[in-house]
Design an enzyme around this catalytic site. Structure first.
Site, PDB file in Angstrom:
ATOM      1  N   SER A 150      17.474   2.820  -8.489  1.00  0.00           N
ATOM      2  CA  SER A 150      18.913   2.811  -8.786  1.00  0.00           C
ATOM      3  C   SER A 150      19.447   4.186  -9.188  1.00  0.00           C
ATOM      4  O   SER A 150      20.643   4.332  -9.426  1.00  0.00           O
ATOM      5  CB  SER A 150      19.194   1.817  -9.917  1.00  0.00           C
ATOM      6  OG  SER A 150      18.509   2.232 -11.085  1.00  0.00           O
ATOM      7  N   LYS A 151      18.585   5.196  -9.261  1.00  0.00           N
ATOM      8  CA  LYS A 151      19.050   6.511  -9.715  1.00  0.00           C
ATOM      9  C   LYS A 151      19.676   7.282  -8.552  1.00  0.00           C
ATOM     10  O   LYS A 151      19.481   6.929  -7.386  1.00  0.00           O
ATOM     11  CB  LYS A 151      17.890   7.312 -10.320  1.00  0.00           C
ATOM     12  CG  LYS A 151      17.009   6.556 -11.287  1.00  0.00           C
ATOM     13  CD  LYS A 151      17.700   6.109 -12.564  1.00  0.00           C
ATOM     14  CE  LYS A 151      16.664   5.446 -13.471  1.00  0.00           C
ATOM     15  NZ  LYS A 151      17.206   4.811 -14.646  1.00  0.00           N
ATOM     16  N   THR A 152      20.365   8.387  -8.895  1.00  0.00           N
ATOM     17  CA  THR A 152      21.116   9.094  -7.847  1.00  0.00           C
ATOM     18  C   THR A 152      20.195   9.791  -6.850  1.00  0.00           C
ATOM     19  O   THR A 152      20.558   9.999  -5.712  1.00  0.00           O
ATOM     20  CB  THR A 152      22.094  10.104  -8.457  1.00  0.00           C
ATOM     21  OG1 THR A 152      21.372  10.976  -9.326  1.00  0.00           O
ATOM     22  CG2 THR A 152      23.185   9.390  -9.241  1.00  0.00           C
TER      23      THR A 152
END
Ligand SMILES: *Cc1c(COP(=O)(O)O)cnc(C)c1O
Length: 366
Positions: free
Chosen positions: A177-179
């Site tokens: 879910s991180k960039t």
């Protein structure tokens, strides 16, 4: 559905993944090294050590700094469980300092909790907003207290001209879910060669050369395939952040008309990464937060809550001797009202308009 996070797999990603597959070398090797070099270049860190999760990055950093039983570590009550779990794992006592309007540690609350047992502070750059390290870092340095930055949500954010993760010892996550995502993965950044060396040893069973064990280590190595995903995404860090910042500006302008809403703020001198766009529900909103989230989802907008309770407010932590809970009214208040809306770089202008319009309908009072 307009999701809260979206993964982009471009041609370069496919080419580098195939390159790794064809090389026959799948465990930590040259692609991991290339990822580490690119990370140093992008953040200005002197050393970057890739590991297999953000949690591992926190654990390895705490280990390398020699934190353990009898020490106190101060952190924020508004964070993901990994921050807390990593500290508990060392045997140190965790203490929570309340947050400010930036959702990060309030420097005055940190100062009030520090004492002769305080060994380190773990500051979390929540939602991509840098914590107030301009105040916190020099104060800690004067007292010999170590600073760890949980930058899991903040790749690309900066304080003045310093990238997050380069002021204290930095811990990044590349979870799905991180960039920037490698599926699972993490990175430690540090300017301390000794810390870098101990993290490298811990990562690889304590070995500098094969079967020469210098300390009881772990296996925290990042696979080459994961590193290929990381290398391919590094050039997107800046343009994606610029896109999220523009999206955030559009949302803030549209949502400002909602009476009583609390919009995200970007304190002067700090560059927000906007990995999450988080608002607080108006006090007078007739919907409960759960109902608001359901309304967004019914309209195909993946609104989410980070985080619904303060991190230690669960039965599994309550009985622990090493988790000390001081009053944190601001964090408790925020945890009851925060709601995050999609802001990612792949939103089309039409998506963004839908997020804004829906937010006005769901959170507006009329
Ligand atoms: C994601 C995250 C972590 C943990 O990272 P993993 O890669 O999932 O282990 C730690 N702290 C914060 C604030 C995070 O958002």
């Amino acid at each position: 559905m307009i999701s809260i996070a979206e993964v982009a797999v471009d041609e370069t990603t496919q080419r580098l993944v195939l390159e790794v597959l064809r090389s026959g070398r799948l465990a930590q090797g040259p692609m991991v090294e290339a990822f580490e070099s690119a990370f140093c270049e992008a953040t200005g860190a002197s050393h970057a050590i890739a590991v297999n999760s953000g949690t591992a990055a926190l654990e390895a950093t705490l280990f390398a700094l020699g934190i353990g039983s009898g020490d106190e570590v101060i952190t924020t009550p508004l964070t993901f469980s990994a921050t807390l779990n990593a500290i508990i794992g060392t045997g140190a006592t965790v203490r929570f300092a309340d947050i400010g309007a930036d959702y990060c540690l309030d420097p005055a609350r940190v100062e009030a909790l520090c004492n002769e047992r305080t060994k380190a502070v773990v500051a979390v750059h929540l939602y991509g907003c840098p914590a107030d390290l301009g105040k916190i870092a020099p104060w800690l340095a004067e007292r010999g207290i170590m600073l760890i930055e949980d930058a899991a949500q903040a790749l690309g954010a900066s304080i003045g001209s310093h990238s997050v993760g380069t002021i204290g010892h930095g811990c990044f996550s590349f979870y799905a879910s991180k960039t920037l995502t490698t599926g699972e993965g993490g990175m430690v950044t540090t300017s301390d060669a000794g810390v870098a060396e101990r993290v490298r040893l811990l990562r690889n069973q304590g070995m500098a050369t094969p079967y020469e064990y210098l300390l009881p280590g772990r296996n925290l190595r990042m696979p080459e395939l994961s590193a290929a995903l990381g290398v391919a995404q590094m050039p997107h860090v800046d343009p994606d952040q610029a896109a999220r910042r523009e999206n955030a500006a559009v949302l803030s302008e549209a949502l400002a008309s909602i009476e009583g809403i609390v919009l995200p703020l970007e304190p002067p001198g700090r560059t927000h990464a906007y990995s999450l766009y988080t608002v607080q529900m108006p006090e007078r909103c007739p919907l409960s937060r759960d109902a608001a989230v359901q309304s967004f989802r019914a309209k195909a907008i993946g609104a989410s809550v980070y985080y619904p309770r303060t991190v230690s407010d669960y039965p599994c932590y309550r009985g622990l001797d090493t988790v000390q809970t001081d009053p944190v009214p601001h964090a408790e208040h925020a945890s009851r009202r925060v709601i995050s809306l999609p802001v990612h770089a792949r939103l089309s202008p039409n998506d963004l308009d839908r997020v804004a319009t829906t937010a006005c309908e769901v959170l507006g009072l009329q």
